[in-house]
Scaffold this active site. Structure first.
Site, PDB file in Angstrom:
ATOM      1  CG  ASN A 149      -0.227  -0.507   2.599  1.00  0.00           C
ATOM      2  OD1 ASN A 149       0.553  -1.487   2.450  1.00  0.00           O
ATOM      3  ND2 ASN A 149      -0.396   0.150   3.581  1.00  0.00           N
ATOM      4  CG  HIS A 200     -12.455   0.633   1.976  1.00  0.00           C
ATOM      5  ND1 HIS A 200     -11.602   1.819   1.944  1.00  0.00           N
ATOM      6  CD2 HIS A 200     -12.154  -0.100   2.608  1.00  0.00           C
ATOM      7  CE1 HIS A 200     -10.841   1.461   2.826  1.00  0.00           C
ATOM      8  NE2 HIS A 200     -11.083   0.413   3.284  1.00  0.00           N
ATOM      9  CB  CYS A 324       2.115  13.182  14.144  1.00  0.00           C
ATOM     10  SG  CYS A 324       2.967  14.294  14.933  1.00  0.00           S
TER      11      CYS A 324
HETATM   12  N1  PLP Z   1      -4.131  -4.522   3.741  1.00  0.00           N
HETATM   13  C1  PLP Z   1      -3.839  -3.356   3.013  1.00  0.00           C
HETATM   14  C2  PLP Z   1      -2.548  -3.701   2.342  1.00  0.00           C
HETATM   15  C3  PLP Z   1      -4.158  -2.131   3.194  1.00  0.00           C
HETATM   16  O1  PLP Z   1      -3.923  -1.327   2.183  1.00  0.00           O
HETATM   17  C4  PLP Z   1      -5.396  -1.961   3.978  1.00  0.00           C
HETATM   18  C5  PLP Z   1      -6.223  -0.487   4.108  1.00  0.00           C
HETATM   19  O2  PLP Z   1      -5.570   0.433   4.054  1.00  0.00           O
HETATM   20  C6  PLP Z   1      -5.996  -3.019   4.574  1.00  0.00           C
HETATM   21  C7  PLP Z   1      -5.158  -4.420   4.512  1.00  0.00           C
HETATM   22  C8  PLP Z   1      -7.121  -2.751   5.657  1.00  0.00           C
HETATM   23  O3  PLP Z   1      -8.170  -2.867   5.043  1.00  0.00           O
HETATM   24  P1  PLP Z   1      -9.647  -2.502   5.378  1.00  0.00           P
HETATM   25  O4  PLP Z   1      -9.571  -0.723   5.450  1.00  0.00           O
HETATM   26  O5  PLP Z   1     -10.929  -2.950   4.703  1.00  0.00           O
HETATM   27  O6  PLP Z   1      -9.921  -2.804   6.783  1.00  0.00           O
END
Ligand code: PLP
Length: 385
Positions: A149, A200, A324
């Site tokens: 991410n 989402h 932060c």
């Molecule tokens: N795993 C990764 C790589 C993510 O980017 C995210 C959300 O930012 C999640 C898990 C968590 O997903 P959720 O927001 O549906 O709990």
């Protein structure tokens, strides 16, 4: 507003909202009820399950609907560990996973499991040979994300799965929250045993996702109650959310090639423009093996958080991996795992694009961002400690 934070969340697609609307209004039945209203909800869930199964190319019974990526990751890690601890108590993951996996692994350690965290190279790639060396006869689970991410790097999942199969009986889980809908993610191709995703991130609703679990995988339910989801995940189904999730993946599948071409072009313009116009800037993550919508940078001598505030004042929404906490700036664990020192790691910025972004928006960022970085370097310089 210029929204460049699609890795955090995405706007709901109007087609998705339209598909969900009946189940938020007149079709409000509980899918467990025997009368018509309930049975129509059941049919909607069944149809959604078929669509999601077709998307990942698995059987319908291999789909378990969840409340999103965090639950899917927790379910996979805890569910495998708790059900298979008669076979071993060793789990392998990476240092750049989402907290949903990392915190779950820590919880296992507190309960006496052993966890090996594989490091990554400068681009964020996990090395299949390092995995081979870490695999043991008592390894029961390998959990490595499909795409990161924060830096957009796509991991070599097929090679990692092949390595796991060649050297152990461990199950393989991948967090495909960021990759689903952005790059091809069929479970058949990846070869994984479990895959978690979240609606989402691909223009679906928040609070719904699924965990794909291949037949024969031994998994302990984590949410106990009624017999929902074939006794694997209790709780009255989020009918509208599930319908929205299915619509979102169908749209993503339909538009994948068009979106990939469009986003890759915008992304490459953005990356080239930023590196060209801003001195002492670097790309984080892999230059080619990365998500098509994802651009992430490090700017020397700048705090990413300050940059976010400046961008926000100009109506540009972005993100920085650093957070932060209690007054001091904590660099992201992902950027640190790439090998950067703390004072460089806090200068991170992530710009993640969506199908609604335009060339004019990229132009605006390329005009404003260099000025902001230059100003911050004078006003609030960050120097090596
Ligand atoms: N795993 C990764 C790589 C993510 O980017 C995210 C959300 O930012 C999640 C898990 C968590 O997903 P959720 O927001 O549906 O709990």
């Amino acid at each position: 507003m210029v929204y460049l934070d699609h890795s955090a969340t995405t706007p709901l697609d109007p087609e998705v909202l339209q598909a969900m609307m009946p189940y938020l209004t007149e079709e409000f039945g509980n899918a467990s009820s025997v009368y018509g209203l309930g049975q129509r909800a059941r049919q909607a869930i069944d149809q959604a399950r078929d669509e999601v199964a077709a998307f990942y190319r698995v059987a319908t019974k291999e789909i378990i609907f969840t409340s999103g990526g965090t639950e899917g990751d927790n379910f996979a890690v805890h569910g495998i560990a708790r059900r298979n601890n008669d076979r071993g108590r060793h789990v392998i993951t990476s240092t750049i996973e989402h907290d949903a996996v990392l915190r779950s692994a820590e919880a296992l350690e507190r309960d006496g499991f052993e966890v090996t965290r594989l490091g990554v190279d400068r681009f964020g790639l996990v090395d299949p040979d390092a995995l081979r060396q870490a695999l043991r006869p008592d390894t029961i689970l390998v959990s490595i994300m499909h795409a990161n991410n924060e830096i957009g790097t796509i991991e070599p999942i097929r090679e990692l799965v092949a390595m796991t199969r060649d050297h152990s009986d461990a199950y393989f889980h991948t967090d495909a929250v960021q990759s689903t809908g952005k790059i091809p993610t069929t479970v058949e191709d990846l070869g994984v045993d479990l895959l978690s995703m979240s609606a989402h991130k691909l223009h679906g609703p928040k609070g719904v996702g699924c965990l794909v679990v291949r037949s024969g995988v031994r998994l302990e339910p984590q949410i106990l109650g009624g017999g929902h989801e074939r006794n694997r995940r209790a709780g009255t189904e989020n009918v509208a959310g599930i319908v929205g999730l299915a619509k979102a993946v169908s749209i993503a599948r339909r538009d994948l090639d068009t979106n990939t071409a469009y986003l890759t072009r915008l992304r490459d313009r953005l990356i080239a423009g930023v590196l060209d116009r801003i001195p002492r800037a670097g790309l984080t993550g892999h230059p080619r093996q990365r998500l098509p919508h994802h651009a992430s940078f490090l700017f020397e001598g700048v705090e990413g958080e300050s940059l976010l505030l400046q961008l926000d004042m100009d109506g540009i929404a972005a993100s920085s991996g650093s957070a932060c906490t209690s007054g001091s700036l904590e660099p992201s664990h992902v950027i640190l795992a790439l090998g950067y020192p703390r004072e460089r790691a806090i200068g991170s910025l992530r710009l993640s694009l969506g199908k609604g972004n335009t060339d004019a928006e990229i132009d605006l960022v390329l005009e404003r961002l260099p000025q902001m970085v230059a100003r911050l370097r004078v006003m609030a310089p960050v120097s090596a400690a």
